[in-house]
Design an enzyme around this catalytic site. Structure first.
Site, PDB file in Angstrom:
ATOM      1  N   HIS A   1       1.269 -10.985  -1.960  1.00 29.87           N
ATOM      2  CA  HIS A   1       2.212  -9.620  -2.616  1.00 29.87           C
ATOM      3  C   HIS A   1       1.774  -8.961  -3.510  1.00 29.87           C
ATOM      4  O   HIS A   1       1.724  -7.219  -3.763  1.00 29.87           O
ATOM      5  CB  HIS A   1       3.636 -10.067  -3.056  1.00 29.87           C
ATOM      6  CG  HIS A   1       4.767  -9.586  -3.669  1.00 29.87           C
ATOM      7  ND1 HIS A   1       5.932  -9.034  -3.399  1.00 29.87           N
ATOM      8  CD2 HIS A   1       4.640  -8.192  -4.823  1.00 29.87           C
ATOM      9  CE1 HIS A   1       6.513  -8.156  -3.532  1.00 29.87           C
ATOM     10  NE2 HIS A   1       6.327  -8.365  -4.888  1.00 29.87           N
ATOM     11  N   GLU A   2       0.986  -8.937  -4.804  1.00 28.68           N
ATOM     12  CA  GLU A   2       0.807  -8.149  -5.390  1.00 28.68           C
ATOM     13  C   GLU A   2      -0.763  -7.841  -4.928  1.00 28.68           C
ATOM     14  O   GLU A   2      -0.381  -6.147  -5.333  1.00 28.68           O
ATOM     15  CB  GLU A   2       0.029  -9.119  -6.735  1.00 28.68           C
ATOM     16  CG  GLU A   2       1.232  -9.924  -7.623  1.00 28.68           C
ATOM     17  CD  GLU A   2       1.964  -8.939  -8.167  1.00 28.68           C
ATOM     18  OE1 GLU A   2       2.398  -7.964  -8.124  1.00 28.68           O
ATOM     19  OE2 GLU A   2       3.618  -9.603  -8.035  1.00 28.68           O
TER      20      GLU A   2
ATOM     21  N   HIS B   1       0.624  -4.538  -3.039  1.00 29.44           N
ATOM     22  CA  HIS B   1       0.443  -3.381  -3.803  1.00 29.44           C
ATOM     23  C   HIS B   1      -0.293  -2.345  -3.998  1.00 29.44           C
ATOM     24  O   HIS B   1       0.042  -1.365  -4.049  1.00 29.44           O
ATOM     25  CB  HIS B   1       1.241  -4.070  -5.295  1.00 29.44           C
ATOM     26  CG  HIS B   1       2.704  -3.889  -5.281  1.00 29.44           C
ATOM     27  ND1 HIS B   1       3.356  -3.377  -4.964  1.00 29.44           N
ATOM     28  CD2 HIS B   1       3.263  -5.344  -5.446  1.00 29.44           C
ATOM     29  CE1 HIS B   1       4.561  -4.226  -4.119  1.00 29.44           C
ATOM     30  NE2 HIS B   1       4.915  -5.196  -5.838  1.00 29.44           N
TER      31      HIS B   1
ATOM     32  N   GLU C   1       8.311  -2.996  -2.994  1.00 30.73           N
ATOM     33  CA  GLU C   1       7.834  -4.026  -3.315  1.00 30.73           C
ATOM     34  C   GLU C   1       8.748  -4.981  -1.715  1.00 30.73           C
ATOM     35  O   GLU C   1       7.727  -6.258  -1.280  1.00 30.73           O
ATOM     36  CB  GLU C   1       9.469  -5.071  -3.805  1.00 30.73           C
ATOM     37  CG  GLU C   1       9.103  -4.433  -5.265  1.00 30.73           C
ATOM     38  CD  GLU C   1       7.707  -4.639  -5.922  1.00 30.73           C
ATOM     39  OE1 GLU C   1       7.312  -6.093  -5.653  1.00 30.73           O
ATOM     40  OE2 GLU C   1       7.482  -4.129  -6.907  1.00 30.73           O
TER      41      GLU C   1
ATOM     42  N   ASP D   1       5.880  -7.688  -0.605  1.00 31.24           N
ATOM     43  CA  ASP D   1       6.719  -9.242   0.738  1.00 31.24           C
ATOM     44  C   ASP D   1       5.697  -9.468   1.563  1.00 31.24           C
ATOM     45  O   ASP D   1       5.918 -10.825   2.457  1.00 31.24           O
ATOM     46  CB  ASP D   1       7.875  -9.479   0.166  1.00 31.24           C
ATOM     47  CG  ASP D   1       8.841  -9.547  -1.158  1.00 31.24           C
ATOM     48  OD1 ASP D   1       7.949  -9.654  -2.005  1.00 31.24           O
ATOM     49  OD2 ASP D   1       9.951  -9.559  -1.276  1.00 31.24           O
TER      50      ASP D   1
END
Ligand SMILES: [Zn+2]
Length: 678
Positions: A514-515, A518, A575, A579
């Site tokens: 997830h990070e 980003h 976000e 995900d």
């Protein structure tokens, strides 16, 4: 309260609320919480209900919380550890310098009788200064004084990485000065929004009454303040617009700024707050400052002063007597978030110490809790997931070879920070007194605003952290191209040395993915490998990316977290992309890991195959209950989707999920034509 805001903001995993647990359950052998599972539910119809149904039933929101999730359960555990540390520091016979700071701060916060005894006296010197303001020079001086104490009256002044040269820090001014959470709270026309505004004005009036203003005067002041704030809000950008970093970059010289705001001598303001000399700065929202300039001439001096008094009271409420604390909670806790009871004092004091002296307290937390094994294993998983992302980027059909090359450069430049900072912040210059909570708080604020200001004109310190070590969260910093995992999140249910790999990959593995993604979402992709705001995409790639991303906007925009409330598909786009990309990368990494260890995916633990454990490990991180008031507030302000949609939205886009649980055409979770970018 700290001004926790960055224009080119960090993107986090979630915004957890904090508090105490109802119950906690023991993880089973695999690391899954089998007692959370609702076996009566059909995983192919509502996977979130299947994975979390019993947890949701057995863990109602406590009275002093607005929501309750497994993040909160973990945070509660961390808070108890922090309390033990603080009580030990407080009572230690041979106090170290750190014990004296954190123990003294905590003690002063817990000493409610000393606070009651002082009453409104700590407020007096500043209130008198505001009262004596009689011309525009004195007004400016007082605004500067409030800013030094981290009361963001009218606007925000801070340091930020230079958007064009992310290695250097520059000065920045930005919109601010509102008492409601966000711009649109001043303009929405539905009944609930109107009710919030009415109660907000009543709250401002009550705060004035607490310093001895008559009810009629207090009410008149509150109405004038509301109309001033509404006019600040009118010239502000809303949360969704602020996701576009390009909209927030306007480099100006000091003379450009003077032309924009002739009624406010910013040069003098910067000198008054003791900022280092600089010749250029970023003015995030120029129109906001043009409007601020006009307000200084159109608003009566008495209203400008009342507005400053209100923001000083608002910033100080939690430091004062029970009457202030309760009134503050009544609006910001009860009305806005639906919480019915205030948290026990000790929890508020632990949080306050974490807010103000977080790296001193965090250092002790790390010494007490953080294991090298967890750090090592997390770093390995980060490496594996980065490797999967490199493969994935190369195999994308929609991205041109030139952009792929740049994307790989950016991916390989990502720095990984795990656990805690390399060097700890030195708080030795702050004087902490055992019996002066109010003074301690503002001395910490002055330390912090000086620390931020002093960065102007200096190189960016990329070893610094935006979160304290006990924080149960993680973030990607686009201007530094690094991912950050505080020690607080590297624990069950996110990570356990005892849990099966499949569960760890589903939980912390998805968080890592997830990070990482980003860096490539609607916001992060606008920064290059060095963190500069620079367009490195081909036009055709951008068009294709936007089209694929729109699939998520439509999907999540159709979810409703509370009656009459819809998610904002644009606000939550980054976000949701993270995900969906994160789960895919973590899944691929798990499959490689199992192959290396010669474990068959069909091998079962606790009755579940490896892929099933992976998806359950992922979903169970998001088990939560949310009060409707809070669900509404988050839908309007938070870029994260609620747990239910983070889970069901993702699995219904993921064909590997359908395969793992045998979902078929027609099932709600069946990934027929799932959205996908990464
Ligand atoms: Zn995130």
């Amino acid at each position: 309260m700290k001004i926790a805001r960055l224009v080119l903001g960090v993107v986090c995993l979630t915004l957890p609320s904090v508090g105490f647990a109802q119950s906690s359950s023991t993880p089973e052998h695999s690391g899954l919480d089998l007692s959370a599972i609702d076996k009566a539910a059909d995983p192919c119809n509502d996977f979130y209900q299947y994975a979390c149904g019993n947890w949701i039933k057995n863990n109602p929101v406590p009275a002093d919380e607005s929501a309750w999730s497994r993040f909160d359960v973990l945070f509660q555990r961390n808070q108890t550890i922090l309390r033990d540390i603080l009580q030990d520091s407080e009572q230690h016979e041979n106090q170290s310098a750190i014990d004296q700071k954190i123990g003294g701060f905590f003690h002063s916060c817990m000493d409610e009788s000393a606070i009651e005894q002082k009453g409104t006296e700590p407020l007096r010197p500043e209130l008198e200064r505001i009262a004596h303001v009689s011309n525009s020079e004195e007004l400016l001086e007082e605004i500067a004084r409030l800013h030094e104490r981290q009361i963001g009256a009218f606007f925000i002044f801070d340091s930020t990485p230079d958007p064009k040269d992310a290695r250097m820090m520059i000065a920045e001014i930005d919109q601010g000065g509102l008492g409601l959470p966000e711009r649109d709270f001043y303009f929405r026309e539905d009944e609930r929004s109107k009710e919030i505004r009415t109660k907000y004005v009543a709250h401002i009036a009550k705060m004035f009454q607490l310093i001895g203003v008559s009810a009629a005067d207090a009410s008149a002041k509150a109405n004038a303040i509301m109309s001033l704030e509404t006019s600040l809000a009118k010239a502000s950008l809303d949360v969704t617009s602020r996701r576009d970093p390009q909209l927030l970059v306007h480099e100006m010289s000091l003379s450009d700024l003077h032309q924009l705001t002739p009624n406010f001598n910013f040069k003098q303001f910067f000198a008054d707050v003791n900022a280092p000399d600089f010749s250029k700065l970023n003015v995030a929202v120029p129109n906001f400052f043009k409007n601020f300039n006009d307000l200084l001439k159109t608003q009566p001096m008495s209203t400008l002063k009342d507005y400053m008094t209100w923001h000083y009271l608002n910033g100080s409420a939690a430091l004062l007597t029970k009457a202030f604390v309760d009134e503050n909670f009544d609006f910001y806790g009860k009305t806005l978030s639906g919480v019915t009871e205030i948290k026990p004092r000790w929890r508020r004091c632990v949080s306050a110490t974490d807010d103000e002296l977080g790296e001193a307290l965090g250092r002790k937390f790390v010494e007490k809790t953080f294991g090298q094994e967890g750090k090592q294993r997390t770093l390995e998983m980060v490496g594996e997931i980065e490797h999967e992302m490199a493969n994935d980027l190369q195999s994308l059909t929609w991205m041109s070879p030139a952009t792929k090359e740049q994307a790989l450069v950016k991916l390989h430049a990502v720095a990984n920070k795990i656990g805690y900072p390399e060097k700890w912040r030195d708080y030795s210059s702050i004087s902490i007194l055992n019996d002066d909570y109010f003074g301690n708080w503002y001395r910490c604020n002055e330390f912090e605003s000086k620390r931020e200001r002093d960065k102007i004109g200096k190189p960016v310190d990329r070893t610094e952290w935006e979160m304290t070590p006990p924080t149960v969260n993680a973030y990607y910093q686009p201007t530094e191209n690094n991912i950050n995992f505080p020690a607080g999140i590297l624990q069950p249910p996110f990570y356990s040395n005892q849990a099966d790999d499949a569960v760890n990959y589903g939980a912390i593995g998805v968080v890592i993915g997830h990070e990482l993604t980003h860096g490539f979402d609607d916001q992060g992709r606008k920064f290059d490998a060095d963190g500069n705001l620079k367009d490195w995409w081909q036009k055709s790639d951008e068009e294709k990316f936007n089209k694929l991303a729109d699939c998520f906007v439509n999907e999540y925009g159709g979810f409703s977290p509370a009656p009459g409330v819809e998610l904002n598909g644009r606000l939550t786009l980054g976000e949701n992309t993270a995900d969906n990309g994160g789960i895919r990368l973590a899944y691929l990494a798990l499959m490689d890991d199992l192959a290396k260890k010669h474990i068959s995916p069909s091998e079962k633990q606790d009755g579940y195959t490896q892929p099933q454990q992976f998806f359950l490990g992922f979903a169970q991180v998001w088990c939560e209950n949310v009060r409707p008031e809070q669900a509404r507030l988050w839908a309007q302000t938070d870029p994260h989707s609620p747990g239910r949609f983070r889970t069901n939205g993702v699995v219904s886009n993921t064909p590997q999920f359908s395969e793992a649980f045998g979902c078929k055409t027609g099932d709600k979770m069946y990934a027929a034509r799932g959205c996908r970018v990464w």
